[in-house]
Motif scaffolding. Structure first.
Motif, short mmCIF file in Angstrom:
data_model
loop_
_atom_site.label_atom_id
_atom_site.label_comp_id
_atom_site.label_asym_id
_atom_site.label_seq_id
_atom_site.Cartn_x
_atom_site.Cartn_y
_atom_site.Cartn_z
N ASP A 181 -60.10 35.28 -106.86
CA ASP A 181 -59.75 34.32 -107.90
C ASP A 181 -58.52 34.85 -108.64
O ASP A 181 -58.62 35.78 -109.45
N SER A 182 -57.37 34.28 -108.35
CA SER A 182 -56.12 34.78 -108.93
C SER A 182 -56.02 34.55 -110.43
O SER A 182 -55.21 35.18 -111.11
N SER A 183 -56.87 33.67 -110.97
CA SER A 183 -56.81 33.40 -112.41
C SER A 183 -57.42 34.53 -113.22
O SER A 183 -57.12 34.69 -114.41
N ILE A 184 -58.30 35.34 -112.58
CA ILE A 184 -58.92 36.46 -113.29
C ILE A 184 -58.72 37.78 -112.56
O ILE A 184 -59.16 38.83 -113.02
N HIS A 185 -58.07 37.74 -111.39
CA HIS A 185 -57.81 38.94 -110.59
C HIS A 185 -59.10 39.69 -110.23
O HIS A 185 -59.21 40.90 -110.39
N SER B 82 -67.02 25.92 -104.69
CA SER B 82 -66.62 26.16 -106.08
C SER B 82 -66.99 27.59 -106.49
O SER B 82 -67.85 28.24 -105.88
N TRP B 83 -66.29 28.09 -107.52
CA TRP B 83 -66.58 29.43 -108.01
C TRP B 83 -67.92 29.47 -108.74
O TRP B 83 -68.30 28.51 -109.40
N ARG B 84 -68.61 30.61 -108.61
CA ARG B 84 -69.81 30.79 -109.43
C ARG B 84 -69.40 30.88 -110.90
O ARG B 84 -68.52 31.65 -111.27
N THR B 85 -70.07 30.06 -111.73
CA THR B 85 -69.80 30.02 -113.16
C THR B 85 -71.12 29.95 -113.92
O THR B 85 -71.97 29.13 -113.56
N ILE C 169 -52.73 43.99 -102.76
CA ILE C 169 -51.74 44.14 -103.83
C ILE C 169 -50.94 42.85 -104.02
O ILE C 169 -50.67 42.42 -105.14
N GLU C 170 -50.61 42.20 -102.92
CA GLU C 170 -49.88 40.95 -102.98
C GLU C 170 -50.67 39.86 -103.69
O GLU C 170 -50.12 39.05 -104.45
N LEU C 171 -51.98 39.83 -103.47
CA LEU C 171 -52.82 38.84 -104.15
C LEU C 171 -52.75 39.00 -105.66
O LEU C 171 -52.81 38.03 -106.41
N PHE C 172 -52.62 40.24 -106.12
CA PHE C 172 -52.54 40.51 -107.55
C PHE C 172 -51.18 40.11 -108.14
O PHE C 172 -51.02 40.03 -109.35
N GLY C 173 -50.21 39.94 -107.27
CA GLY C 173 -48.87 39.61 -107.74
C GLY C 173 -47.93 40.79 -107.78
O GLY C 173 -46.87 40.71 -108.41
N GLY C 174 -48.31 41.90 -107.11
CA GLY C 174 -47.42 43.04 -107.03
C GLY C 174 -48.01 44.31 -107.62
O GLY C 174 -49.16 44.35 -108.08
N ASP C 175 -47.19 45.36 -107.61
CA ASP C 175 -47.65 46.70 -108.01
C ASP C 175 -48.13 46.76 -109.45
O ASP C 175 -49.15 47.40 -109.75
N LYS C 176 -47.39 46.14 -110.36
CA LYS C 176 -47.70 46.28 -111.79
C LYS C 176 -49.08 45.74 -112.15
O LYS C 176 -49.90 46.46 -112.75
N PRO C 177 -49.40 44.49 -111.82
CA PRO C 177 -50.74 43.99 -112.17
C PRO C 177 -51.85 44.68 -111.39
O PRO C 177 -52.96 44.86 -111.90
N PHE C 178 -51.55 45.09 -110.15
CA PHE C 178 -52.56 45.81 -109.37
C PHE C 178 -52.86 47.16 -110.00
O PHE C 178 -54.02 47.56 -110.11
N THR C 179 -51.82 47.87 -110.43
CA THR C 179 -52.01 49.16 -111.08
C THR C 179 -52.80 49.01 -112.38
O THR C 179 -53.66 49.83 -112.70
#
Length: 259
Positions: A25-29, A39-42, A76-86
């Motif tokens: 889920d890219s909205s919450i990483h 659908s996502w579990r909510t 790492i790519e799913l997170f949007g790159g090194d910075k958000p993954f780190t």
């Protein structure tokens, strides 16, 4: 599968190796459970773990978010790159949200949400190498080896499934670890001993030297392979089998990314 001519099987398994992306889920990483309708579990609490009947086997959303050892760069790519993954990795080792009363008893040896006592976490320490922060891999690997393993009865911090708790220690104490066991590369961590010699099946000897290593001097300042400066975060199986000499200069302060 490729090597034995099972091309269709190879294609099938290669495709399955990326299925984890369907649950990100890219909205919450976070890796997040999906219901039958897609659908996502909510609501969803990534820290919660319910043994045997929960959404994750002996773990939680934090731990399984990083469980793609076969494809770290894809993750790492799913997170949007090194910075958000780190940033997420840093949170992983510091977050102390409760896993709930139903959590598996196998989830032990905790550093934040990292659970060294349960094998799905074992590779995560080495993922800092993939984002140019190897000193964090060195810090946590040293901490685990020196604090969560004891030379006593019941000296392991968790369940010794098929010898994996010990295998992690043996590899890590030599200074490297197979994040992807079939990839032919071993991520460099931090050595525990000043000298290790591995007698190989081909008659050669692979040697690891760690000058000045100690509990305080846990950080790698520079690396040489067969006497030449080395700038990779990993060594290969081929380099080991060649009988190479891997040489570390150790220090008490984190060094710059050396690869």
């Amino acid at each position: 599968a490729h090597k034995i001519g099972k091309v269709e099987d190879a294609v099938t398994y290669a495709k399955r190796a990326h299925y984890y992306k369907n649950y990100f889920d890219s909205s919450i990483h976070f890796i997040r459970p999906k219901l039958e309708d897609g659908s996502w579990r909510t609501p969803y609490d990534p820290a919660r773990s319910i043994h045997t009947v929960g959404d994750f086997c002996e773990g939680n959303g934090w731990q399984y978010t990083f469980f793609a050892p076969q494809d770290p760069y894809g993750l790492i790519e799913l997170f949007g790159g090194d910075k958000p993954f780190t940033a997420k990795l840093d949170d992983f080792f510091t977050n102390t949200d409760s896993m709930g009363e139903g959590a598996s008893s196998d989830i032990t040896g905790l550093i934040g949400q990292y659970a060294h006592g349960n094998e799905p976490s074992h590779h995560v320490i080495y993922l800092f190498n993939k984002v140019g922060q190897p000193w964090k891999t060195q810090k946590y690997a040293s901490e685990v080896m020196r604090e969560l393993y004891k030379n006593t009865p019941a000296g392991l911090c968790g369940n010794e499934d098929c010898g994996q708790m010990s295998a992690w220690y043996v590899f890590s104490a030599m200074g490297f670890y197979p994040v992807n066991p079939v990839g032919g590369e071993y991520e460099i961590g931090t050595p525990l001993y000043p000298e290790v010699r591995m007698r190989l099946s081909n008659g050669k000897t692979f040697t690891v030297l760690a000058h000045g290593v100690s509990g305080k001097n846990r950080y790698i300042r520079s690396v040489k392979l067969d006497g030449k400066p080395y700038d990779k975060s990993y060594i290969t199986h081929e380099q080991i089998m060649n009988g190479s000499i891997l040489e570390f200069e150790m220090g008490s302060e984190p060094g710059k990314a050396w690869y």
